[in-house]
Design a protein around this motif. Structure first.
Motif, PDB file in Angstrom:
ATOM      1  N   ILE A 101       0.854  -1.183   0.000  1.00 44.96           N
ATOM      2  CA  ILE A 101       0.000   0.000   0.000  1.00 44.96           C
ATOM      3  C   ILE A 101       0.891   1.235   0.000  1.00 44.96           C
ATOM      4  O   ILE A 101       1.880   1.289   0.742  1.00 44.96           O
ATOM      5  N   THR A 102       0.556   2.220  -0.807  1.00 43.31           N
ATOM      6  CA  THR A 102       1.266   3.494  -0.775  1.00 43.31           C
ATOM      7  C   THR A 102       0.305   4.618  -0.437  1.00 43.31           C
ATOM      8  O   THR A 102      -0.842   4.629  -0.879  1.00 43.31           O
ATOM      9  N   SER A 103       0.782   5.569   0.365  1.00 39.97           N
ATOM     10  CA  SER A 103       0.014   6.765   0.721  1.00 39.97           C
ATOM     11  C   SER A 103       0.996   7.926   0.708  1.00 39.97           C
ATOM     12  O   SER A 103       1.745   8.136   1.666  1.00 39.97           O
ATOM     13  N   LEU A 104       0.979   8.699  -0.374  1.00 39.21           N
ATOM     14  CA  LEU A 104       2.040   9.661  -0.650  1.00 39.21           C
ATOM     15  C   LEU A 104       1.460  11.026  -0.997  1.00 39.21           C
ATOM     16  O   LEU A 104       0.295  11.136  -1.377  1.00 39.21           O
ATOM     17  N   PRO A 105       2.273  12.090  -0.874  1.00 40.40           N
ATOM     18  CA  PRO A 105       1.709  13.443  -0.964  1.00 40.40           C
ATOM     19  C   PRO A 105       1.440  13.980  -2.354  1.00 40.40           C
ATOM     20  O   PRO A 105       0.767  15.000  -2.490  1.00 40.40           O
ATOM     21  N   PRO A 108       1.402  13.040  -7.002  1.00 44.42           N
ATOM     22  CA  PRO A 108       1.608  12.076  -8.089  1.00 44.42           C
ATOM     23  C   PRO A 108       3.082  11.817  -8.375  1.00 44.42           C
ATOM     24  O   PRO A 108       3.470  10.685  -8.699  1.00 44.42           O
ATOM     25  N   ALA A 109       3.922  12.844  -8.235  1.00 47.40           N
ATOM     26  CA  ALA A 109       5.356  12.661  -8.483  1.00 47.40           C
ATOM     27  C   ALA A 109       5.969  11.719  -7.456  1.00 47.40           C
ATOM     28  O   ALA A 109       6.794  10.853  -7.799  1.00 47.40           O
ATOM     29  N   ALA A 110       5.579  11.880  -6.200  1.00 46.43           N
ATOM     30  CA  ALA A 110       6.092  10.996  -5.148  1.00 46.43           C
ATOM     31  C   ALA A 110       5.617   9.567  -5.375  1.00 46.43           C
ATOM     32  O   ALA A 110       6.366   8.603  -5.171  1.00 46.43           O
ATOM     33  N   SER A 111       4.378   9.425  -5.800  1.00 47.19           N
ATOM     34  CA  SER A 111       3.830   8.103  -6.088  1.00 47.19           C
ATOM     35  C   SER A 111       4.615   7.418  -7.199  1.00 47.19           C
ATOM     36  O   SER A 111       4.962   6.226  -7.096  1.00 47.19           O
ATOM     37  N   GLN A 112       4.920   8.149  -8.251  1.00 46.48           N
ATOM     38  CA  GLN A 112       5.671   7.575  -9.368  1.00 46.48           C
ATOM     39  C   GLN A 112       7.077   7.178  -8.928  1.00 46.48           C
ATOM     40  O   GLN A 112       7.595   6.126  -9.329  1.00 46.48           O
ATOM     41  N   ILE A 118       0.202  -7.386  -5.376  1.00 47.69           N
ATOM     42  CA  ILE A 118      -0.863  -6.383  -5.530  1.00 47.69           C
ATOM     43  C   ILE A 118      -0.357  -5.044  -5.002  1.00 47.69           C
ATOM     44  O   ILE A 118       0.198  -4.972  -3.897  1.00 47.69           O
ATOM     45  N   TRP A 119      -0.584  -4.001  -5.782  1.00 45.29           N
ATOM     46  CA  TRP A 119      -0.267  -2.628  -5.355  1.00 45.29           C
ATOM     47  C   TRP A 119      -1.564  -1.866  -5.140  1.00 45.29           C
ATOM     48  O   TRP A 119      -2.405  -1.785  -6.034  1.00 45.29           O
ATOM     49  N   LEU A 120      -1.724  -1.295  -3.947  1.00 43.61           N
ATOM     50  CA  LEU A 120      -2.865  -0.440  -3.629  1.00 43.61           C
ATOM     51  C   LEU A 120      -2.366   0.984  -3.455  1.00 43.61           C
ATOM     52  O   LEU A 120      -1.573   1.268  -2.552  1.00 43.61           O
ATOM     53  N   GLU A 121      -2.825   1.890  -4.297  1.00 45.35           N
ATOM     54  CA  GLU A 121      -2.455   3.303  -4.219  1.00 45.35           C
ATOM     55  C   GLU A 121      -3.544   4.048  -3.463  1.00 45.35           C
ATOM     56  O   GLU A 121      -4.651   4.247  -3.982  1.00 45.35           O
ATOM     57  N   MET A 122      -3.248   4.464  -2.228  1.00 44.92           N
ATOM     58  CA  MET A 122      -4.240   5.150  -1.398  1.00 44.92           C
ATOM     59  C   MET A 122      -4.065   6.660  -1.404  1.00 44.92           C
ATOM     60  O   MET A 122      -4.803   7.377  -0.725  1.00 44.92           O
ATOM     61  N   SER A 123      -3.100   7.157  -2.172  1.00 42.04           N
ATOM     62  CA  SER A 123      -2.908   8.603  -2.282  1.00 42.04           C
ATOM     63  C   SER A 123      -4.041   9.224  -3.092  1.00 42.04           C
ATOM     64  O   SER A 123      -4.722   8.548  -3.857  1.00 42.04           O
ATOM     65  N   THR A 124      -4.217  10.541  -2.925  1.00 43.69           N
ATOM     66  CA  THR A 124      -5.066  11.294  -3.851  1.00 43.69           C
ATOM     67  C   THR A 124      -4.181  11.687  -5.023  1.00 43.69           C
ATOM     68  O   THR A 124      -3.277  12.495  -4.877  1.00 43.69           O
ATOM     69  N   THR A 125      -4.442  11.096  -6.183  1.00 45.75           N
ATOM     70  CA  THR A 125      -3.495  11.228  -7.287  1.00 45.75           C
ATOM     71  C   THR A 125      -4.202  11.553  -8.588  1.00 45.75           C
ATOM     72  O   THR A 125      -5.433  11.630  -8.655  1.00 45.75           O
TER      73      THR A 125
END
Length: 316
Positions: free
Chosen positions: A61-65, A67-71, A86-93
């Protein structure tokens, strides 16, 4: 199931803490070692890098500030992704970016979902926040047990990217509500109406909202620390404006809202709390938009319990 969590910021730490509290086999990572230590004290294991966590865990799971940080984090995860991961992206992106990112995961044999949350940091702390999930149904059913630890209400929104579109929309609405509440309460104060009574009048009326019943209390207490900063607000409402621009939707309120938030940043700093937008009107009028008896911290008084899927028939 071994679970990894990358990104232990204001929301991520609380979501990860809920998993640890409920006995999930959890490994965590953040660039700030103190944040890792906090989660270890709550029962998690310390990870050494995003790549190591993906290598050792079934779900990350990722929760990041941003879209650039997520990438940047996904670039480290991808070499370790394969069948069974499985990748779960929980950031607002960015809803378009998440589609490209999910395809990169799928091309390596893994599965991906965008699973942003909504409902405030205080509800993230108690496992009572809401979660949107964009992915195929099989992936959703696989990760639903984890999501129902972190969220009270879980909505399967459709394909990857749909959850992020909806989340950006809800954050736009929340910011509109905040700006309008600032104007409403300041206007009432200018007319000599008691602000405690104003709060109750709004709460009891058609004018109420989740934002009013939470953030208005922090404004009136004078604390104004909702644990959400103006740079994050601007990112979210900018993403919503981009959604509208992509389909030539001629928004009128959105551009003005962006100007208001940018003005708040110029006055109070990029990382100022979003509730400080009220101070723009306090400065303009000389009024103090405060009242006694309001809390300086939001506390979720809804008892914590395991969440469940919200089921809604899809429109034809």
């Amino acid at each position: 199931m071994q679970v990894g969590f990358v990104g232990l910021g204001a929301v991520g730490a609380k979501l990860a803490g809920t998993l640890a509290r409920n006995g999930v086999d959890l490994t965590v990572f953040d660039l700030d070692p103190a944040r890792i230590d906090l989660l270890v004290s709550q029962g998690a294991k310390a990870g050494t890098s995003p790549a190591q966590i993906m290598r050792d865990c079934e779900v990350v799971i990722t929760s990041l500030p941003s879209p650039a940080a997520s990438q940047a984090v996904l670039d480290q995860l991808l070499p370790e992704i394969g069948p069974g991961k499985i990748w779960l992206e929980m950031s607002t992106t960015d809803p378009e970016a998440i589609k490209v990112q999910a395809k990169a995961v799928q091309d390596r044999g893994g599965r991906a979902a965008d699973t942003p949350v909504s409902g405030g940091c205080h509800r993230a702390a108690t496992g009572n926040i809401s979660i949107f999930a964009g992915c195929d149904r099989a992936t959703f059913e696989t990760v639903l047990p984890l999501l129902t630890y972190m969220g009270r209400r879980v909505l399967h929104t459709g394909e990857v990217g749909s959850a992020s579109v909806l989340k950006v929309m809800t954050n736009y609405l929340a910011t509109i509500h905040l700006a309008s509440l600032c104007e409403a309460m300041t206007t009432m104060a200018a007319h000599g109406i008691d602000l405690g009574i104003t709060y109750e009048a709004i709460k009891a009326s058609s004018g109420t909202s989740f934002v009013h019943e939470t953030e208005s209390q922090l404004i009136l207490s004078g604390n104004r620390d909702v644990d959400f900063t103006l740079d994050l607000v601007l990112k979210d409402i900018g993403l919503f404006q981009s959604l509208a621009d992509a389909k030539d939707v001629p928004l009128e309120l959105s551009p003005l809202l962006i100007q208001i938030v940018k003005d708040g940043q110029a006055r109070y700093g990029d990382r100022a709390q979003s509730d400080r937008l009220i101070e723009r009107l306090e400065e303009a009028t000389g009024l103090s938009i405060t009242a006694p008896g309001f809390p300086t911290e939001l506390i979720d008084d809804e008892p914590e319990e395991r969440g469940a899927e919200i089921r809604r028939a899809v429109s034809p």
